[in-house]
Write an enzyme that holds these catalytic residues in place. Structure first.
Site, PDB file in Angstrom:
ATOM      1  N   HIS A  98      -3.258 -12.144  -0.883  1.00  0.00           N
ATOM      2  CA  HIS A  98      -3.974 -11.324   0.101  1.00  0.00           C
ATOM      3  C   HIS A  98      -5.484 -11.430  -0.119  1.00  0.00           C
ATOM      4  O   HIS A  98      -6.259 -11.576   0.822  1.00  0.00           O
ATOM      5  CB  HIS A  98      -3.599  -9.842  -0.048  1.00  0.00           C
ATOM      6  CG  HIS A  98      -2.169  -9.498   0.286  1.00  0.00           C
ATOM      7  ND1 HIS A  98      -1.417  -8.623  -0.464  1.00  0.00           N
ATOM      8  CD2 HIS A  98      -1.372  -9.900   1.305  1.00  0.00           C
ATOM      9  CE1 HIS A  98      -0.211  -8.497   0.083  1.00  0.00           C
ATOM     10  NE2 HIS A  98      -0.151  -9.264   1.146  1.00  0.00           N
ATOM     11  N   LYS A 145       9.323   2.381   6.005  1.00  0.00           N
ATOM     12  CA  LYS A 145       9.308   1.709   4.698  1.00  0.00           C
ATOM     13  C   LYS A 145       9.069   2.744   3.612  1.00  0.00           C
ATOM     14  O   LYS A 145       8.384   3.745   3.842  1.00  0.00           O
ATOM     15  CB  LYS A 145       8.178   0.671   4.658  1.00  0.00           C
ATOM     16  CG  LYS A 145       8.539  -0.646   5.332  1.00  0.00           C
ATOM     17  CD  LYS A 145       7.499  -1.707   5.010  1.00  0.00           C
ATOM     18  CE  LYS A 145       7.698  -2.988   5.813  1.00  0.00           C
ATOM     19  NZ  LYS A 145       6.589  -3.930   5.654  1.00  0.00           N
ATOM     20  N   ARG A 171       2.427 -18.402   4.632  1.00  0.00           N
ATOM     21  CA  ARG A 171       2.771 -19.073   3.376  1.00  0.00           C
ATOM     22  C   ARG A 171       3.766 -20.202   3.585  1.00  0.00           C
ATOM     23  O   ARG A 171       3.641 -21.269   3.007  1.00  0.00           O
ATOM     24  CB  ARG A 171       3.413 -18.062   2.404  1.00  0.00           C
ATOM     25  CG  ARG A 171       2.457 -17.081   1.823  1.00  0.00           C
ATOM     26  CD  ARG A 171       3.199 -15.901   1.267  1.00  0.00           C
ATOM     27  NE  ARG A 171       3.761 -15.092   2.324  1.00  0.00           N
ATOM     28  CZ  ARG A 171       4.298 -13.900   2.161  1.00  0.00           C
ATOM     29  NH1 ARG A 171       4.386 -13.390   0.958  1.00  0.00           N
ATOM     30  NH2 ARG A 171       4.748 -13.218   3.173  1.00  0.00           N
ATOM     31  N   SER A 185       4.134  -9.279  -2.462  1.00  0.00           N
ATOM     32  CA  SER A 185       4.115  -7.954  -3.087  1.00  0.00           C
ATOM     33  C   SER A 185       5.482  -7.629  -3.688  1.00  0.00           C
ATOM     34  O   SER A 185       5.567  -7.034  -4.768  1.00  0.00           O
ATOM     35  CB  SER A 185       3.760  -6.881  -2.051  1.00  0.00           C
ATOM     36  OG  SER A 185       2.470  -7.099  -1.549  1.00  0.00           O
TER      37      SER A 185
HETATM   38  P1  ADP Z   1       3.526  -7.141   6.007  1.00  0.00           P
HETATM   39  O1  ADP Z   1       3.973  -5.746   5.839  1.00  0.00           O
HETATM   40  O2  ADP Z   1       2.841  -7.429   7.330  1.00  0.00           O
HETATM   41  O3  ADP Z   1       4.533  -8.190   5.597  1.00  0.00           O
HETATM   42  P2  ADP Z   1       1.969  -7.966   3.729  1.00  0.00           P
HETATM   43  O4  ADP Z   1       1.127  -7.011   2.975  1.00  0.00           O
HETATM   44  O5  ADP Z   1       3.145  -8.534   3.011  1.00  0.00           O
HETATM   45  O6  ADP Z   1       2.333  -7.194   5.016  1.00  0.00           O
HETATM   46  O7  ADP Z   1       1.111  -9.198   4.294  1.00  0.00           O
HETATM   47  C1  ADP Z   1       0.006  -9.072   5.138  1.00  0.00           C
HETATM   48  C2  ADP Z   1      -0.431 -10.441   5.617  1.00  0.00           C
HETATM   49  O8  ADP Z   1      -0.756 -11.276   4.516  1.00  0.00           O
HETATM   50  C3  ADP Z   1       0.616 -11.232   6.398  1.00  0.00           C
HETATM   51  O9  ADP Z   1      -0.051 -11.997   7.372  1.00  0.00           O
HETATM   52  C4  ADP Z   1       1.227 -12.141   5.355  1.00  0.00           C
HETATM   53  O10 ADP Z   1       1.794 -13.306   5.917  1.00  0.00           O
HETATM   54  C5  ADP Z   1       0.002 -12.468   4.539  1.00  0.00           C
HETATM   55  N1  ADP Z   1       0.313 -12.842   3.144  1.00  0.00           N
HETATM   56  C6  ADP Z   1       1.153 -12.236   2.302  1.00  0.00           C
HETATM   57  N2  ADP Z   1       1.181 -12.848   1.115  1.00  0.00           N
HETATM   58  C7  ADP Z   1       0.321 -13.895   1.197  1.00  0.00           C
HETATM   59  C8  ADP Z   1      -0.077 -14.952   0.297  1.00  0.00           C
HETATM   60  N3  ADP Z   1       0.427 -15.058  -0.929  1.00  0.00           N
HETATM   61  N4  ADP Z   1      -0.989 -15.848   0.733  1.00  0.00           N
HETATM   62  C9  ADP Z   1      -1.484 -15.759   1.990  1.00  0.00           C
HETATM   63  N5  ADP Z   1      -1.143 -14.814   2.899  1.00  0.00           N
HETATM   64  C10 ADP Z   1      -0.252 -13.888   2.511  1.00  0.00           C
END
Ligand code: ADP
Length: 169
Positions: free
Chosen positions: A22, A46, A95, A133
């Site tokens: 992120h 959630k 990803r 996460s």
């Molecule tokens: P969500 O609840 O939308 O899945 P996340 O917090 O998991 O929220 O992710 C938010 C954004 O960050 C999404 O666009 C997701 O694809 C992107 N994302 C998550 N992990 C990574 C990573 N390791 N590298 C790049 N982008 C990521």
């Protein structure tokens, strides 16, 4: 209707917790756009590990050096939040091919909801593309040995202690 700025992007997610993946998207987004808002989505369906307030404080601490980045919490649809920020861009990270498939459908839905908002994708950096996460939470719960040291490869160092204490370690 208020004018939307194409120089302002919103990066929304759960960030439960914020990962190095992120953070990489935030850094790259803040270099591309004049202004970047990180939106912490509050989803009543959630059950997050961290409260929205805890995530807000943690992300603010990590992004403090990036002067054009702000962090806010929001409820409801992401497109509505993007519009309320008067931003014209929704920034997303992808990803894997599976991510692309999900994001593609979501983008079409968002476009139907608000055609003025464009979604921009950044491909995850190779070294962070395996990070999520949920993986981090698993490691924190189940890791053996020096978990704090192992977690350094996955999340910003400032967040490791609070994660371990949250899971009772
Ligand atoms: P969500 O609840 O939308 O899945 P996340 O917090 O998991 O929220 O992710 C938010 C954004 O960050 C999404 O666009 C997701 O694809 C992107 N994302 C998550 N992990 C990574 C990573 N390791 N590298 C790049 N982008 C990521």
């Amino acid at each position: 209707m208020a004018e939307l700025s194409p120089h302002h992007a919103v990066y929304a997610g759960s960030f439960d917790p914020l990962t190095l993946g992120h953070l990489d998207i935030i850094r790259r987004g803040s270099a591309l756009f004049d202004r970047l808002t990180v939106g912490i989505g509050i989803n009543p369906d959630k059950k997050p590990l961290f409260t929205p307030e805890e995530r807000l404080v943690a992300i603010q601490q990590v992004v403090a050096p990036l002067k054009n980045v702000e962090v806010l919490c929001f409820e409801g649809l992401t497109v509505n939040f993007v519009r309320s920020c008067q931003a014209a861009v929704m920034l997303r990270g992808v990803r894997t091919l599976t991510d692309i498939e999900t994001e593609f459908t979501m983008t079409l839905a968002n476009r139907a909801l608000d055609p003025a908002i464009e979604t921009v994708f950044l491909m995850a950096s190779e070294k962070y593309s395996h990070i999520s996460s949920s993986l981090i939470k698993q490691i924190a719960h189940l890791g053996r040995g020096n978990t704090a040291e192992q977690l350094k490869a996955f999340l910003p160092p400032e967040l490791i202690e609070s994660l371990l204490s949250k899971v009772g370690r």
